[in-house]
Design an enzyme around this catalytic site. Structure first.
Site, PDB file in Angstrom:
ATOM      1  N   GLY A 582       0.813  -1.144   0.115  1.00 56.14           N
ATOM      2  CA  GLY A 582      -0.071  -0.069  -0.279  1.00 56.14           C
ATOM      3  C   GLY A 582       0.681   1.257  -0.038  1.00 56.14           C
ATOM      4  O   GLY A 582       2.098   1.226   0.178  1.00 56.14           O
ATOM      5  N   GLY A 584       0.483   5.201   1.708  1.00 54.05           N
ATOM      6  CA  GLY A 584      -0.448   6.142   2.392  1.00 54.05           C
ATOM      7  C   GLY A 584       0.260   7.581   1.914  1.00 54.05           C
ATOM      8  O   GLY A 584       1.112   7.823   1.244  1.00 54.05           O
ATOM      9  N   GLY A 585      -0.516   8.599   2.505  1.00 51.20           N
ATOM     10  CA  GLY A 585       0.001   9.849   2.396  1.00 51.20           C
ATOM     11  C   GLY A 585       1.473  10.039   2.744  1.00 51.20           C
ATOM     12  O   GLY A 585       2.085  10.872   2.170  1.00 51.20           O
ATOM     13  N   PHE A 586       1.991   9.485   3.659  1.00 53.83           N
ATOM     14  CA  PHE A 586       3.105   9.855   4.307  1.00 53.83           C
ATOM     15  C   PHE A 586       4.250   8.788   4.175  1.00 53.83           C
ATOM     16  O   PHE A 586       5.336   8.662   4.963  1.00 53.83           O
ATOM     17  CB  PHE A 586       2.942  10.019   5.881  1.00 53.83           C
ATOM     18  N   GLY A 587       3.723   7.847   3.354  1.00 52.69           N
ATOM     19  CA  GLY A 587       4.895   6.760   3.010  1.00 52.69           C
ATOM     20  C   GLY A 587       4.450   5.546   2.495  1.00 52.69           C
ATOM     21  O   GLY A 587       3.212   5.379   2.149  1.00 52.69           O
ATOM     22  N   VAL A 589       3.687   1.244   2.400  1.00 51.39           N
ATOM     23  CA  VAL A 589       3.295   0.046   3.289  1.00 51.39           C
ATOM     24  C   VAL A 589       4.178  -1.331   2.701  1.00 51.39           C
ATOM     25  O   VAL A 589       3.762  -1.592   1.426  1.00 51.39           O
ATOM     26  CB  VAL A 589       2.070  -0.143   3.689  1.00 51.39           C
ATOM     27  N   LYS A 602       4.896   0.112   7.716  1.00 52.35           N
ATOM     28  CA  LYS A 602       4.610   1.617   7.041  1.00 52.35           C
ATOM     29  C   LYS A 602       5.852   2.399   7.378  1.00 52.35           C
ATOM     30  O   LYS A 602       6.266   2.600   8.535  1.00 52.35           O
ATOM     31  CB  LYS A 602       3.616   2.118   7.649  1.00 52.35           C
ATOM     32  N   ASP A 700     -10.000  10.731  10.153  1.00 51.50           N
ATOM     33  CA  ASP A 700      -9.746  10.470   9.041  1.00 51.50           C
ATOM     34  C   ASP A 700     -10.136   9.230   8.863  1.00 51.50           C
ATOM     35  O   ASP A 700      -9.880   8.267   8.310  1.00 51.50           O
ATOM     36  CB  ASP A 700      -8.024  10.392   8.640  1.00 51.50           C
TER      37      ASP A 700
END
Ligand SMILES: *[C@@H]1O[C@H](CO)[C@@H](O)[C@H](O)[C@H]1NC(C)=O
Ligand SMILES: *[C@@H]1O[C@H](CO)[C@@H](O)[C@H](O)[C@H]1NC(C)=O
Ligand SMILES: *[C@@H]1O[C@H](CO)[C@@H](O)[C@H](O)[C@H]1NC(C)=O
Ligand SMILES: *[C@@H]1O[C@H](CO)[C@@H](O)[C@H](O)[C@H]1NC(C)=O
Ligand SMILES: *[C@@H]1O[C@H](CO)[C@@H](O)[C@H](O)[C@H]1NC(C)=O
Ligand SMILES: *[C@@H]1O[C@H](CO)[C@@H](O)[C@H](O)[C@H]1NC(C)=O
Ligand SMILES: *[C@@H]1O[C@H](CO)[C@@H](O)[C@H](O)[C@H]1NC(C)=O
Ligand SMILES: *[C@@H]1O[C@H](CO)[C@@H](O)[C@H](O)[C@H]1NC(C)=O
Ligand SMILES: *[C@@H]1O[C@H](CO)[C@@H](O)[C@H](O)[C@H]1NC(C)=O
Ligand SMILES: *[C@@H]1O[C@H](CO)[C@@H](O)[C@H](O)[C@H]1NC(C)=O
Length: 882
Positions: A582, A584-587, A589, A602, A700
Site C-alpha cells: 500500500g 499512504g500519504g506519508f509513506g 506500506v 509502514k 480520517d
C-alpha cells in the site's frame, strides 16, 4: 525483664551553658515581633523572628503562668494558623548538607480555649509526623535528621480538622556530613530516646550540635557510673557526644547478668537506627579486662567490644531492625573480668521520604507566576506534593523517586491581568495550559510554541491581541483562542504566507470544499423538503464529561513498551522492502514477516516533516489504545530518518478495494459481511470516543482506513491525524483542518470546530459506500457527493436503486433501509441531527439482526417492511451501557 525493661519516658532538662552559637545554626522564634533578634542567655543561642520565613498565620503568646514556668524566651511566642489548610515556612539552607531539624510546640493555652490541637507536620513534600499536644504545659519536640535536596526546606503545618495548628520554634543544626549516614532515609528521634545514661539530668549544649540529651528511664536494675573527664585528655569522635555525656554510664547491678535495652515500637514495621556511644571510665589494671558482645533480638550485632579509656567509640549498624520488641543485650565474654556498660544511646525511627520535592525549576517558575499575577489561592508548600495537597489548578507527573513535574496549569477565571507571564516558559513539561476567561492582554508569546509537551492551550476569553504565532498551529497542539477580539490569524493580519504544516491538505480541501459547501446547501434543501418520513433523530448530549487527563508516559522520545526495531531489522523483516502492499500519504506500506507471522511495515518518507509529527501522534495513540477493532501496533523503528511502524498484517486489505471491485472477486462482500464490517468499524470509533480518556477523534475515517483481516473482521487504522480531545462538558475544539475530501464534515470545514460528530459524519459516508458500492464522488454526470446521490435516490423510494446492484437483491430490505437511515442521519449537515456513535453501533447491530433473521426467507414483501421500519425510525439515543 520483658515488660519491665520497656522504656518509660521521663525527661528532665537542665541547661548547661556552653559555647556561643555556631555557624550552621538557624534558630527561629515563631511568633516573635518582626525584626526581633536576641540571644537566649540560658543557651547563648541567637534567635530571630519568623517573619522573614512566612507570610501567613497569626502571632500568639502563651499565658503568663506558662511564661513563669518556661524560662526560655523562644518558648513564649508562637504562630498559629486559623486559616488555610496548609501553611508553610520556607527556609533557605545548604542543599546536600546533613541537618538536624527540630520543631517545638508549646501550646500554653495561648488562645485561652484550653483545647489541645492535633495536626500534621510536613517536611517539604513528605509527611513528617502528626503533632499531638498532650499537655498544655509541656513543649513537644519533633526532631529529624535529614539531607535536603533543594536549597530550601519547607516546613508545613496542615489543619486536619482537629484544632488550629501552631508552632513555637524551628531550629536547624548542621551535622558533620559523615555522621548519621543512612541509605537515603531520614531519621526521626524516637520517643525522646537520646539518652545520657547514668545521668540524673538532661543536657543541651551548642557545642554538641545543640542536641537535647534526656535522662531515659528504662526501668532496669542498673548501677550508675560517674567519673570526671578532663576536657583536654578526652578524645571525641565525629558524633561529638562530648565529655559531659560520656562521663556517666550504666552497668548491670548483677555483674554477671547482661545489660539489656529494649522497647516495644508503636508500629511493628517501624525500622530503627541505633547509635551507642562508649567510653571506658576507669583505668584497667593488667589483670582486668572488659569485653562484651552486643546482640540484637538474639543475633550478634557487634562482638568483642572493649571501649577505650577517655576515648569515644560509637557503634551503629543500620538499620536496627523491626518487630514487636527490639532488644539489645550487652553480654560480657568469657574472658572479661568486668561487666558491660554503656554511656549513651540514640534511637531513631526510619522515615522513608519517598516523595521527592517538585523539580526546582518548576517551583521557581510557578512561584514567579504566583507573585506576577498575585494568585489568590491557597498555594503553599510544595506545588505537587504530597499529591493529596496538590495546588489548586495544577496537575503533576510523578515518576517514582524522581522529582514531580508540573504538567497542568489551570488559571482559568482567576482575574489575571497583564501579559502572559514569561516564567511559564520554564514550566517545560507543561501539557495543558488554561488561561481562559481572564483579562490578559498583549501578544501571544512565541515561547508557548516551544513548550514541547504542550497539548492543550486555552487562551479563550481574554484581551489578547496581535498575530497568533504560526508555530502554534501544529498537530500536537489543541489551540483555543476564541473571544479575543484583537487576535488575528497570520494571513488576516498581514497576508503573510501561512506556514501551517498542513499545507498539503489545505489546498485539496479548499478546492473540494467549494463543491462541498454547494452540496451542503442543496442537500439541506432536499433534506428538509423531500426527506422520507423519518423524523429527526433525537439526540442526547454526550453524556460523559470527562476531565482532561493524560496517562501517557513522558513522550520526549519514543521510548515505549512495544518492540523497537533497528533499521536493519526492518530490512530483514521486509526482505529488503520486497513487497509493497500500500501507499499512504506519508509513506509506503510493505509486507514483512516476523518469524513467519506476516506484518505490515509502514515506512515514513524521510522528507515529510509533517509525516514525522503524524508518526509520533500515531505511535503515541497506538500505545494507548487497545481494541479488537483498531489495528494494533507490533513495534516501530525510529533510527534517524528511518521511521517505520510495524502493524499486524491485515490480509484482506482495505474496505475500499473490496467495494470498488479492485480486489479479486474471491471475497465479494455479502450484505451481512458488509454490516459486520460496519459494526466493527463503528465499534472501533466508539471505543476511541467513549472508551478513551480523554476521547480521541480519528479525523480520517474513510474506507481505505478500514482494514480487513483474514476473517474479514474490520479494524480502523491510520491514526496519524487523530486528536486527543479535551472535553469539558461536551464542548468542541477548534483546530487545524485535516482529513480527506469527501469524508470531511462540512460543518467542521466551515467552522474549524471539531466535534465527536465530525467522525460520525465521515463514518456515515463510509456506510453509504458500503450500502451503494459507489465511490464518494459518484461517477455520474454531476459528480455528486455520495450523500447527495443517495438522498436523491431515496426521494424516489426504491431501495434497489440505492443498494449495490452486485448484491443482486440478496438482502433484507428492512435491514438495508435501516442502514440507509443511519447513514443519512450521520451525514446530516446539522451536526446536532447526527446520532452519537454509540447509537450508530446499536442501530447497526439491529440492522444486522434484521438481516440475520431474514436470510432464510428473502421473499418477504418489501413494501410492508418499509412501513414497519419507518415506524421504528425515531431512534432514541439511549444511555450507553458499559
Ligand atoms: C542577629 O544579631 C547577631 C548579633 O548582632 C548577628 O550576628 C546576626 O547576623 C543577626 N541575625 C539576623 C538574622 O539578623
Ligand atoms: C557536606 O556536603 C555538602 C554537599 O555535598 C557540602 O556542600 C558541605 O560543604 C559538606 N559539609 C561538610 C561539613 O563537609
Ligand atoms: C501537664 O504537665 C504539668 C507539668 O509537668 C503537670 O503538672 C500537669 O499535671 C500535667 N497536666 C496533665 C493534664 O497531665
Ligand atoms: C556524679 O556523682 C556525683 C556524686 O555522686 C553527683 O554529685 C553528680 O551529680 C553526678 N553527676 C552526674 C552527671 O550524674
Ligand atoms: C546474676 O546473673 C546471673 C546470670 O544471669 C544469674 O545466674 C544470677 O542468679 C544473678 N544473681 C543475682 C543475685 O540475681
Ligand atoms: C589483680 O591484681 C591486683 C594486684 O596487681 C590484685 O590486688 C587483684 O586482686 C587482682 N584482681 C583480680 C580480679 O585478679
Ligand atoms: C561473643 O562473640 C563471639 C563471636 O565473635 C563468640 O565466639 C562468643 O561466644 C560470644 N560470646 C558470648 C558471651 O556471647
Ligand atoms: C580467653 O583467655 C584464654 C586464656 O587466657 C585465651 O586462650 C583465649 O584466646 C581468650 N579468648 C578470647 C576470645 O580472647
Ligand atoms: C527560566 O529559568 C532560568 C534558569 O533557571 C532563569 O535564568 C530564567 O530567568 C527563567 N526565565 C524566566 C522568564 O523566569
Ligand atoms: C491529574 O492527573 C492524573 C493522571 O494524569 C489524573 O488521574 C487526575 O485526575 C488529575 N488531577 C486533577 C486534579 O486534574
Amino acid at each position: 525483664m520483658g515488660m519491665s525493661s520497656t522504656f518509660v519516658g521521663v525527661l528532665v532538662l537542665v541547661i548547661l551553658i556552653q559555647a556561643k552559637g555556631q555557624p550552621g545554626f538557624i534558630s527561629i522564634d515563631c511568633g516573635a515581633e518582626p525584626g526581633v533578634n536576641y540571644t537566649e542567655p540560658s543557651l547563648d543561642i541567637n534567635y530571630v523572628s519568623d517573619a522573614n520565613f512566612i507570610n501567613t498565620g497569626v502571632r500568639g503568646i502563651i499565658t503568663s503562668e506558662e511564661i513563669s514556668t518556661h524560662t526560655q524566651r523562644q518558648l513564649w511566642k508562637l504562630r498559629s494558623f486559623p486559616e488555610g489548610k496548609r501553611n508553610c515556612y520556607k527556609i533557605s539552607i545548604t542543599r546536600g548538607s546533613n541537618y538536624l531539624i527540630r520543631t517545638t510546640f508549646l501550646y500554653g493555652n495561648y488562645d485561652g480555649r484550653n483545647m489541645l490541637p492535633q495536626f500534621d507536620l510536613l517536611l517539604g513534600a513528605n509527611k513528617w509526623d502528626t503533632v499531638t499536644i498532650n499537655n498544655a504545659s509541656i513543649d513537644e519536640v519533633y526532631e529529624i535528621i535529614h539531607i535536603p535536596s533543594l536549597d530550601f526546606v519547607q516546613i508545613c503545618l496542615v489543619n486536619t480538622g482537629n484544632g488550629t495548628p501552631f508552632i513555637t520554634a524551628i531550629e536547624f543544626r548542621t551535622l558533620k556530613n559523615d555522621t548519621y549516614v543512612t541509605e537515603s532515609v531520614s531519621l526521626e528521634l524516637y520517643n525522646y530516646l537520646r539518652c545520657d545514661l547514668g545521668s540524673n539530668r538532661g543536657y543541651r549544649a551548642s557545642d554538641d550540635y545543640d542536641r537535647f540529651w534526656y535522662t531515659c528511664d528504662f526501668e532496669e536494675d542498673w548501677t550508675r557510673l560517674n567519673a570526671s573527664i578532663p576536657d583536654d585528655s578526652f578524645v571525641d569522635n565525629d558524633f561529638k557526644p562530648g565529655a559531659t555525656i560520656m562521663s556517666t554510664a550504666v552497668t548491670p547491678a548483677n555483674g554477671s547478668a547482661p545489660l539489656v535495652i529494649s522497647w516495644e515500637p508503636d508500629d511493628e514495621t517501624a525500622e530503627f537506627y541505633v547509635y551507642m556511644h562508649f567510653t571506658e571510665l576507669q583505668v584497667l589494671t593488667t589483670n582486668q579486662t572488659r569485653q562484651f558482645n552486643i546482640t540484637m533480638n538474639g543475633e550478634l550485632w557487634y562482638d568483642n567490644l572493649s571501649p577505650q579509656y577517655m576515648s569515644v567509640s560509637t557503634i551503629y549498624s543500620p538499620p536496627g531492625g523491626s518487630g514487636k520488641e527490639i532488644k539489645f543485650s550487652l553480654e560480657r565474654t568469657e574472658n572479661s573480668t568486668l561487666p558491660p556498660f554503656i554511656n549513651a544511646i540514640e534511637i531513631f525511627k526510619v522515615k522513608h521520604f519517598h516523595q521527592s520535592d517538585t523539580f526546582q525549576g518548576d517551583v521557581d517558575a510557578i512561584t514567579k507566576i504566583k507573585s506576577a499575577y498575585g494568585v489568590n489561592r491557597d498555594w503553599e508548600g510544595d506545588p505537587c506534593a504530597p499529591a493529596a495537597y496538590l495546588w489548586d489548578g495544577l496537575n503533576c507527573s510523578y515518576h517514582g523517586i524522581e522529582s514531580p513535574r508540573i504538567t497542568t496549569l489551570n488559571l482559568s477565571s482567576s482575574g489575571l491581568h497583564g501579559k502572559i507571564a514569561p516564567s511559564i516558559s520554564n514550566l517545560t513539561m507543561l501539557e495543558m495550559l488554561d488561561l481562559s476567561n481572564n483579562s490578559l492582554n498583549g501578544e501571544i508569546p512565541d515561547f508557548l510554541s516551544q513548550l514541547q509537551h504542550l497539548k492543550i492551550l486555552n487562551l479563550e476569553k481574554n484581551n489578547l491581541s496581535g498575530l497568533i504565532p504560526p508555530a502554534l498551529n501544529k498537530d500536537s497542539l489543541l489551540l483555543r483562542i476564541d473571544q479575543n477580539p484583537y487576535l488575528c490569524e497570520a494571513d488576516q493580519c498581514n497576508k503573510k504566507k501561512n506556514k501551517k504544516h498542513n499545507s498539503i491538505a489545505t489546498p485539496i480541501v479548499a478546492s473540494v470544499g467549494g463543491v462541498l459547501i454547494l452540496l451542503v446547501v442543496v442537500a439541506a434543501i432536499l433534506w428538509t423538503t423531500k426527506r422520507r418520513k423519518a423524523k429527526a433523530l433525537k439526540l442526547k448530549k454526550d453524556q460523559s464529561a470527562i476531565s482532561p487527563q493524560y496517562t501517557e508516559q513522558n513522550d520526549s522520545s519514543l521510548q515505549y513498551q512495544k518492540q523497537i526495531y533497528s533499521y536493519s531489522d526492518i530490512i530483514t523483516i521486509t526482505n529488503n522492502f520486497n513487497t509493497i502492499v500500500g501507499k499512504g500519504g506519508f509513506g509506503t506500506v510493505y509486507l514483512g514477516y516476523i518469524e513467519d507471522t506476516p506484518v505490515a511495515v509502514k515506512m515514513l518518507s524521510p522528507s515529510s516533516v509533517h509525516g514525522y509529527q503524524q508518526f509520533q501522534a500515531e505511535v503515541k495513540l497506538l500505545m494507548r489504545v487497545h481494541h479488537k477493532n483498531l489495528t494494533s501496533l507490533v513495534g516501530y523503528c525510529n533510527e534517524g530518518t528511518h521511521k517505520g511502524l510495524v502493524y499486524e498484517y491485515m490480509a484482506n486489505g482495505n474496505l475500499q478495494e473490496h467495494l470498488s471491485g479492485n480486489r479479486s472477486k474471491r471475497n465479494f462482500l455479502s450484505w451481512e459481511k458488509r454490516l459486520r464490517i460496519a459494526v466493527d468499524a463503528a465499534s472501533g470509533l466508539e471505543y476511541l470516543q467513549n472508551g478513551c480518556k480523554p476521547p480521541i477523534f480519528h479525523r480520517d475515517v474513510k474506507s481505505t482506513n478500514i482494514l480487513l483481516n483474514e476473517h474479514l473482521h474490520a479494524k480502523l487504522s491510520d491514526f496519524g491525524l487523530s486528536k486527543v480531545i479535551l472535553t469539558d462538558g461536551g464542548t468542541d475544539v477548534s483546530t487545524v483542518i485535516a482529513g480527506t475530501p469527501g469524508y470531511l464534515d462540512p460543518e467542521y470545514y466551515l467552522t474549524s470546530r471539531l466535534t465527536e460528530k465530525s467522525d460520525v459524519y465521515s463514518f456515515g459516508v463510509v456506510l453509504l459506500e458500503i450500502i451503494t458500492g459507489e465511490p464518494v464522488i459518484v461517477k455520474n454526470e454531476e459528480k455528486s457527493h455520495i450523500s447527495e446521490w443517495v438522498r436523491s435516490k431515496m426521494a424516489k423510494g426504491d431501495i434497489y436503486d440505492i443498494v449495490d446492484s452486485r448484491l443482486k437483491g440478496e438482502f433484507d430490505s428492512n435491514s438495508v433501509w435501516k442502514a440507509v437511515e443511519i447513514a443519512t442521519a450521520c451525514v446530516s449537515p446539522n451536526p446536532n441531527r447526527r446520532p452519537i456513535i454509540s447509537v450508530v453501533v446499536s442501530e447497526l447491530k439491529e440492522s444486522l439482526s434484521l438481516e440475520l433473521a431474514q436470510t432464510k426467507d428473502r421473499s418477504t414483501d418489501t413494501s410492508d417492511s418499509v412501513k414497519q421500519v419507518a415506524m421504528n425510525l425515531i431512534i432514541e439515543s439511549l444511555p450507553h451501557a458499559r
